[in-house]
Design a protein around this motif. Structure first.
Motif, short mmCIF file in Angstrom:
data_model
loop_
_atom_site.label_atom_id
_atom_site.label_comp_id
_atom_site.label_asym_id
_atom_site.label_seq_id
_atom_site.Cartn_x
_atom_site.Cartn_y
_atom_site.Cartn_z
N GLY A 19 0.85 -1.17 0.00
CA GLY A 19 0.00 0.00 0.00
C GLY A 19 0.89 1.23 0.00
N ASP A 20 0.28 2.37 0.24
CA ASP A 20 1.07 3.61 0.17
C ASP A 20 1.55 3.96 1.57
OD1 ASP A 20 2.21 5.91 -0.68
OD2 ASP A 20 0.33 7.05 -0.66
N ASP A 21 2.57 3.26 2.05
CA ASP A 21 3.05 3.58 3.41
C ASP A 21 4.30 4.45 3.35
OD1 ASP A 21 5.19 1.91 2.95
OD2 ASP A 21 4.71 0.49 4.53
N ARG A 22 4.62 4.99 2.18
CA ARG A 22 5.76 5.91 2.00
C ARG A 22 7.04 5.35 2.61
NH1 ARG A 22 3.82 9.36 5.39
NH2 ARG A 22 5.64 10.70 5.27
N HIS A 23 7.25 4.07 2.39
CA HIS A 23 8.37 3.37 3.00
C HIS A 23 9.71 4.04 2.70
CE1 HIS A 23 11.54 0.33 3.19
NE2 HIS A 23 10.84 -0.24 4.13
N ALA A 47 0.62 1.63 9.49
CA ALA A 47 1.33 0.69 8.61
C ALA A 47 1.69 -0.57 9.41
CB ALA A 47 2.59 1.34 8.05
N GLY A 48 2.06 -0.37 10.69
CA GLY A 48 2.37 -1.50 11.56
C GLY A 48 1.16 -2.40 11.76
N ALA A 49 -0.01 -1.80 11.86
CA ALA A 49 -1.24 -2.59 12.03
C ALA A 49 -1.45 -3.51 10.82
CB ALA A 49 -2.43 -1.67 12.21
N ARG A 50 -1.17 -2.98 9.63
CA ARG A 50 -1.31 -3.83 8.43
C ARG A 50 -0.25 -4.93 8.44
NH1 ARG A 50 -2.31 1.30 6.34
NH2 ARG A 50 -0.23 1.55 5.44
N THR A 54 1.06 -10.61 9.61
CA THR A 54 2.05 -11.70 9.66
C THR A 54 2.07 -12.35 11.04
OG1 THR A 54 3.42 -9.98 8.66
CG2 THR A 54 4.40 -12.17 8.88
N CYS A 55 1.80 -11.56 12.05
CA CYS A 55 1.88 -12.03 13.43
C CYS A 55 0.56 -12.67 13.87
CB CYS A 55 2.19 -10.87 14.36
SG CYS A 55 3.32 -9.63 13.69
N ALA A 56 -0.53 -12.27 13.21
CA ALA A 56 -1.87 -12.62 13.69
C ALA A 56 -2.17 -14.11 13.60
CB ALA A 56 -2.92 -11.82 12.93
N ARG A 133 10.02 -3.27 11.00
CA ARG A 133 10.07 -3.55 12.45
C ARG A 133 9.65 -2.31 13.24
NH1 ARG A 133 15.09 -5.99 11.06
NH2 ARG A 133 16.30 -4.39 12.13
N ALA A 134 10.13 -1.15 12.82
CA ALA A 134 9.78 0.10 13.52
C ALA A 134 8.27 0.34 13.48
CB ALA A 134 10.53 1.28 12.91
N ASP A 135 7.65 0.08 12.33
CA ASP A 135 6.19 0.24 12.21
C ASP A 135 5.46 -0.72 13.16
OD1 ASP A 135 6.57 2.19 10.28
OD2 ASP A 135 6.08 0.89 8.59
N LEU A 136 5.93 -1.96 13.19
CA LEU A 136 5.32 -2.95 14.09
C LEU A 136 5.46 -2.52 15.55
CD1 LEU A 136 6.53 -6.19 12.30
CD2 LEU A 136 4.15 -5.70 12.88
N ILE A 137 6.63 -2.00 15.91
CA ILE A 137 6.86 -1.56 17.29
C ILE A 137 5.94 -0.38 17.62
CG2 ILE A 137 8.56 -0.52 18.87
CD1 ILE A 137 10.69 -2.20 17.23
N ALA A 138 5.80 0.55 16.69
CA ALA A 138 4.90 1.69 16.90
C ALA A 138 3.47 1.20 17.11
CB ALA A 138 4.97 2.65 15.72
N TYR A 139 3.09 0.18 16.37
CA TYR A 139 1.75 -0.39 16.53
C TYR A 139 1.60 -1.06 17.90
CZ TYR A 139 -2.37 -3.28 15.78
OH TYR A 139 -3.60 -3.88 15.92
N LEU A 140 2.58 -1.89 18.28
CA LEU A 140 2.53 -2.56 19.59
C LEU A 140 2.42 -1.51 20.70
CD1 LEU A 140 5.31 -5.31 19.23
CD2 LEU A 140 2.83 -5.65 19.14
N ARG A 141 3.19 -0.44 20.54
CA ARG A 141 3.20 0.63 21.53
C ARG A 141 1.82 1.30 21.65
NH1 ARG A 141 8.46 4.32 21.02
NH2 ARG A 141 8.54 5.09 23.14
N SER A 142 1.15 1.41 20.52
CA SER A 142 -0.16 2.09 20.50
C SER A 142 -1.25 1.23 21.14
CB SER A 142 -0.56 2.44 19.07
OG SER A 142 -0.96 1.27 18.36
N GLN A 143 -1.02 -0.08 21.21
CA GLN A 143 -2.05 -0.99 21.73
C GLN A 143 -1.84 -1.24 23.22
OE1 GLN A 143 -4.70 -2.05 19.58
NE2 GLN A 143 -3.65 -0.36 18.55
N SER A 144 -2.09 -0.21 24.01
CA SER A 144 -1.95 -0.35 25.46
C SER A 144 -2.81 0.74 26.12
CB SER A 144 -0.49 -0.18 25.88
OG SER A 144 -0.05 1.11 25.56
N ASP A 145 -2.96 0.66 27.42
CA ASP A 145 -3.78 1.66 28.11
C ASP A 145 -3.06 2.99 28.20
OD1 ASP A 145 -5.95 -0.01 28.56
OD2 ASP A 145 -4.99 -0.89 30.31
#
Ligand code: HEC
Length: 145
Positions: A19-23, A47-50, A54-56, A133-145
């Motif tokens: 997709g257009d994640d401006r990698h 982008a990390g959510a998309r 792979t992890c799901a 990896r950075a995108d995935l980490i940003a996503y993991l970080r966003s999924q918390s209280d």
């Protein structure tokens, strides 16, 4: 025959494109030979959510969701390894790893889990691209209280 081959090629291209994640643009903005911290500055949680697809196969991330082959990952950022999901049977190797899941630790883990924690049961070859990896980490970080 020709038509269906063409159609399936198009499907393959659509599925593999990120997709257009401006990698490339974001990678350039992080500077030459970027550190994990520099990559976090240009990381994109959406982008990390998309990429989390792979992890799901093995992980849920919604709050309170059940473990799969791997533990639920909600709130993992900043937590000690092997303790985040109360019901999951972690390996002694991961439980004994010590420290906390910060960006550096997660980056090394996602690049090559078995090298960071020998004996882990996360059977995953790793994510080779540092910005992925950075995108995935940003996503993991966003999924918390
Ligand atoms: C084939 C299954 C599988 C895939 C795919 C997979 N994992 Fe895992 N993951 C596991 C297992 C199993 C564990 C628990 C390992 C242990 O106890 O040693 C784990 C553990 C983890 C942990 C540590 C959890 C904690 O509570 O300390 C993180 C973080 C993690 N995985 C992230 C990811 C991410 C992000 C992806 C996708 C890029 C991914 N995993 C892909 C199976 C998988």
């Amino acid at each position: 025959m020709r038509i269906s081959l063409h159609a399936s090629l198009l499907v393959a291209i659509t599925l593999t494109g990120c997709g257009d994640d401006r990698h490339d643009e974001r990678l350039r903005a992080a500077g030459p030979d970027p550190s994990v911290e520099a990559l976090q500055k240009v990381a994109d949680a959406d982008a990390g959510a998309r990429k989390f697809r792979t992890c799901a196969a093995c992980h849920t991330i919604g709050k309170g969701y059940q473990d799969r082959g791997g533990p639920n990952l909600y709130g993992i950022f900043g937590r000690p390894p092997g303790q985040n999901s109360a019901r999951y049977g972690y390996t002694a190797a991961l439980r004994g790893a010590g420290g906390r899941w910060d960006a550096r630790r997660l980056d090394a883990w996602l690049a090559d889990p078995a090298r960071v924690v020998p004996g882990t049961t996360m059977q995953f070859p790793g994510v080779p691209d540092p910005l992925d990896r950075a995108d995935l980490i940003a996503y993991l970080r966003s999924q918390s209280d």
